[in-house]
Design an enzyme around this catalytic site. Structure first.
Site, PDB file in Angstrom:
ATOM      1  N   HIS A  31      12.827  -1.218   3.501  1.00 38.18           N
ATOM      2  CA  HIS A  31      12.798  -1.172   4.970  1.00 38.18           C
ATOM      3  C   HIS A  31      14.183  -0.891   5.563  1.00 38.18           C
ATOM      4  O   HIS A  31      14.308  -0.685   6.774  1.00 38.18           O
ATOM      5  CB  HIS A  31      12.202  -2.463   5.551  1.00 38.18           C
ATOM      6  N   SER A  57      19.515  -8.019   5.624  1.00 35.56           N
ATOM      7  CA  SER A  57      18.438  -7.445   4.824  1.00 35.56           C
ATOM      8  C   SER A  57      18.976  -6.574   3.710  1.00 35.56           C
ATOM      9  O   SER A  57      19.973  -5.881   3.872  1.00 35.56           O
ATOM     10  CB  SER A  57      17.528  -6.595   5.693  1.00 35.56           C
ATOM     11  N   ASP A 105       9.106  -3.867  -1.379  1.00 36.59           N
ATOM     12  CA  ASP A 105      10.214  -3.619  -0.445  1.00 36.59           C
ATOM     13  C   ASP A 105      11.497  -3.449  -1.256  1.00 36.59           C
ATOM     14  O   ASP A 105      12.374  -4.316  -1.264  1.00 36.59           O
ATOM     15  CB  ASP A 105      10.329  -4.764   0.557  1.00 36.59           C
TER      16      ASP A 105
END
EC number: 3.4.21.-
Length: 258
Positions: free
Chosen positions: A65, A204, A110
């Site tokens: 992502h 992230s 992910d």
């Protein structure tokens, strides 16, 4: 509420194992300049922020992502306002993702493997982190790090990366917090149940390092950050090591685990 942490909402699970909230990443302390030589800072022209992990001189691992146009990857950075002589900047030559199926959920796959446009050189501030050679163990003390927000919900971003320790928790603790999580997945659950320390916006794609091994990639977490009983979610790197090693070896048709 689960949040995929891309600039405005990424995680820095800085859970202070046996320490008080004076040491938070939403808590945590400034990382030692020598402990994050593998940590990559990922930007694009609009300021989108993620982290990544250098796994050899030519490859960086991060969250899928975090994919974006005009990506630039900085290595050897500590203080964003101070440039070191051995800092290096790269752009992606190729990006590799796991193919998704109709059975996959938003929690699955992910992970993004990036081949850099040219190899980086090891230096005082740059060195890769090996892939894990053992699966993660429940209850392990894990290290988290990144340049993500140190306050939430009104984010303030530091110039230097912050580091903290958290614990690897039972998967059911995350299932209880995040509706819709499947009975089993390739996700690790990590944090401190009492809250007060957490990853946050801007973290992230960064690493979860348990007992010295690179076991997780930051996927998502609670919003606001650092709430009690809201651990972070990490893609389980150990499950993808065969896929990663095959891609690096040139087998670009390699399949991810289902």
């Amino acid at each position: 509420m689960v949040l995929i942490r891309v600039l405005a909402n990424l995680l820095i699970l800085q859970l202070s194992y046996a320490q008080k909230s004076s040491e938070l990443v939403i808590g945590g302390d400034e990382c030692n300049i020598n402990e994050h030589r593998f940590l990559a800072l990922v930007f694009n022209s609009s300021g989108f922020l993620c982290s990544g992990t250098l796994i050899n001189q030519e490859w960086v691992l991060t969250a899928a992502h975090c994919d974006m146009e005009n990506m630039r990857i900085y290595l050897g950075v500590h203080n964003e306002s101070v440039q070191y002589d051995d800092e290096q900047t790269r752009v992606p030559e190729e990006k590799f993702f796991c193919l998704r199926s109709n059975n996959d959920t938003k929690w699955d796959k992910d992970i993004m493997l990036i081949r850099l446009d040219s190899p980086v050189n090891n230096s005082a501030h740059i060195a890769p982190l090996n892939l894990p050679f053992n699966p993660p163990m429940l209850g392990s003390v894990c290290r988290i790090m990144g340049w993500g927000a140190i306050t939430s919900p009104n984010e303030i971003y530091p110039d230097v990366p912050h580091c903290a320790n958290i614990n690897l928790l039972h998967y059911s603790m995350c299932q209880a917090v995040y509706p819709g999580m499947p009975a089993q997945s390739r996700i690790l659950c990590a944090g401190i149940q009492t809250g007060g320390i957490d990853t946050c916006s801007g973290d992230s794609g960064g690493p979860l390092i348990c007992n010295g091994q690179f076991q997780g990639i930051l996927h998502a977490g609670g919003n606001p950050c650092a709430l009690p009983r809201a651990p972070g979610l990490y893609t389980r790197v150990f499950d993808y090591t065969d896929w990663i090693e095959n891609i690096i070896a040139g087998n670009t048709d390699a399949s991810c685990p289902p």
